[in-house]
Scaffold this active site. Structure first.
Site, mmCIF file in Angstrom:
data_model
loop_
_atom_site.group_PDB
_atom_site.id
_atom_site.type_symbol
_atom_site.label_atom_id
_atom_site.label_comp_id
_atom_site.label_asym_id
_atom_site.label_seq_id
_atom_site.Cartn_x
_atom_site.Cartn_y
_atom_site.Cartn_z
ATOM 1 N N GLY A 143 -35.343 -17.176 2.780
ATOM 2 C CA GLY A 143 -36.046 -18.249 2.075
ATOM 3 C C GLY A 143 -37.369 -18.638 2.699
ATOM 4 C CD1 TRP B 225 -28.314 -15.332 -8.537
ATOM 5 C CD2 TRP B 225 -27.269 -16.297 -10.270
ATOM 6 N NE1 TRP B 225 -28.453 -14.508 -9.620
ATOM 7 C CE2 TRP B 225 -27.820 -15.082 -10.702
ATOM 8 C CE3 TRP B 225 -26.563 -17.080 -11.173
ATOM 9 C CZ2 TRP B 225 -27.698 -14.620 -12.009
ATOM 10 C CZ3 TRP B 225 -26.434 -16.634 -12.478
ATOM 11 C CH2 TRP B 225 -26.993 -15.410 -12.893
ATOM 12 C CG HIS C 182 -25.177 -16.512 3.247
ATOM 13 N ND1 HIS C 182 -26.047 -17.460 3.720
ATOM 14 C CD2 HIS C 182 -25.929 -15.633 2.548
ATOM 15 C CE1 HIS C 182 -27.275 -17.161 3.307
ATOM 16 N NE2 HIS C 182 -27.229 -16.053 2.594
ATOM 17 N N GLY D 243 -31.887 -13.477 -2.538
ATOM 18 C CA GLY D 243 -31.713 -14.894 -2.855
ATOM 19 C C GLY D 243 -32.700 -15.307 -3.935
ATOM 20 N N GLY D 244 -33.786 -15.955 -3.529
ATOM 21 C CA GLY D 244 -34.761 -16.535 -4.458
ATOM 22 C C GLY D 244 -35.203 -15.612 -5.584
ATOM 23 C CB SER E 256 -38.283 -12.983 2.294
ATOM 24 O OG SER E 256 -38.112 -14.334 2.700
ATOM 25 C CD GLU F 87 -28.415 -12.300 3.568
ATOM 26 O OE1 GLU F 87 -29.049 -12.086 2.531
ATOM 27 O OE2 GLU F 87 -27.697 -13.296 3.734
HETATM 28 P P1 13P Z 1 -33.930 -15.106 0.085
HETATM 29 O O1 13P Z 1 -34.026 -13.802 -0.666
HETATM 30 O O2 13P Z 1 -34.234 -16.304 -0.764
HETATM 31 O O3 13P Z 1 -34.696 -15.078 1.365
HETATM 32 O O4 13P Z 1 -32.367 -15.294 0.490
HETATM 33 C C1 13P Z 1 -31.707 -14.261 1.112
HETATM 34 C C2 13P Z 1 -30.270 -14.588 1.174
HETATM 35 O O5 13P Z 1 -29.851 -15.468 1.915
HETATM 36 C C3 13P Z 1 -29.351 -13.826 0.311
HETATM 37 O O6 13P Z 1 -28.026 -14.049 0.659
#
Ligand code: 13P
Length: 249
Positions: free
Chosen positions: A173, A10, A95, A234-235, A213, A167
């Site tokens: 994002g 989150w 991260h 994430g989002g 994403s 990642e």
């Molecule tokens: P998004 O899913 O918003 O691209 O973020 C990925 C993330 O950094 C999860 O740790």
């Protein structure tokens, strides 16, 4: 057989009311625990409250970061003991936002992983290349170097506390997801690296998540790949509708 893992990071989002509402929606979802694990990583400040809300639920709570020392003069930091004390099940470590914005080094990340395995505290260990590194075609080397440095001194027996999350920084994002075949190629490369560092059986047992994403629209294709064992979201983990669709891919 590797158990699928869907984790929601989150980041620095939601207020307490929104977080509690989302948790209450997640509590009611039905999934087979023998096949799938679901984790959320909310902000530190909501952890005690959300742990209570998720009592007796199958959804686990992780922190987004953790310090490597047990206690002491480390203003603003949180220890594994503190997290365990309130019922948090594990932590994300390394991260790319911690690496890039907060200047966390591979050496520091390695210290966190070493303490975590000593304390038998599960870790989602993140790695990933920048766009420049991918364009320069050094992405596999960069990522496997991160994996190697992060896991330096970690014995095979302790690897069962670790999940790796690939990642790519350029996919976080941005709405740009790595294609499932590019993600699969990297996951395979990480698994080959682990087979060399440890052995094939260990490499085959480690879960490697994809993050960047991830959405309801692309989760099935990603999960269909042989070496992709789950997602770090994430989002799309901030809204019940999209996160539940991802969990039920
Ligand atoms: P998004 O899913 O918003 O691209 O973020 C990925 C993330 O950094 C999860 O740790």
């Amino acid at each position: 057989m590797r158990k699928a893992l869907i984790a929601g990071n989150w980041k620095m989002n939601l207020n307490l009311e929104e977080a509690a509402l989302l948790v209450n929606r997640l509590k009611s979802i039905d999934f087979d625990e023998s096949e799938k694990e679901v984790i959320i990583a909310p902000s530190f400040v909501y952890l005690p409250e959300l742990v209570k809300l998720l009592k007796d639920s199958r959804v686990k709570i992780f922190a987004q970061n953790v310090h490597h020392e047990k206690s002491g003069a480390f203003t603003g930091e949180i220890s594994i003991d503190m997290l365990k004390n309130i019922g948090v099940s594990g932590s994300i470590v390394g991260h790319s936002e911690r690496r890039i914005i907060f200047k966390e080094t591979d050496e520091l990340i390695n210290k966190k992983i070493k303490t975590a395995v000593k304390e038998k505290f599960p870790i989602i260990f993140c790695v990933g290349e920048t766009l420049e590194q991918r364009m320069a075609d050094v992405h596999e080397e960069v990522v496997n170097t991160q994996v190697g440095l992060g896991l330096e001194g970690i014995d095979e027996i302790d690897m069962n506390h670790i999940t790796i999350a690939y990642e790519p920084v350029w996919a976080i994002g941005t709405g740009k997801t790595a294609s499932s075949s590019d993600a699969e190629a990297m996951h395979k490369s990480i698994r080959n690296f682990l087979a060399k560092k440890y052995n094939k059986a260990l490499a085959d047992s480690i879960r490697i998540l994809y993050g960047g994403s991830v959405k309801p629209e692309n989760i099935s294709e990603l999960m269909a790949m042989e070496n992709i064992d789950g997602a770090l979201v994430g989002g799309a983990s901030l809204k019940a509708e999209s996160f539940i669709k991802i969990i039920n891919y």
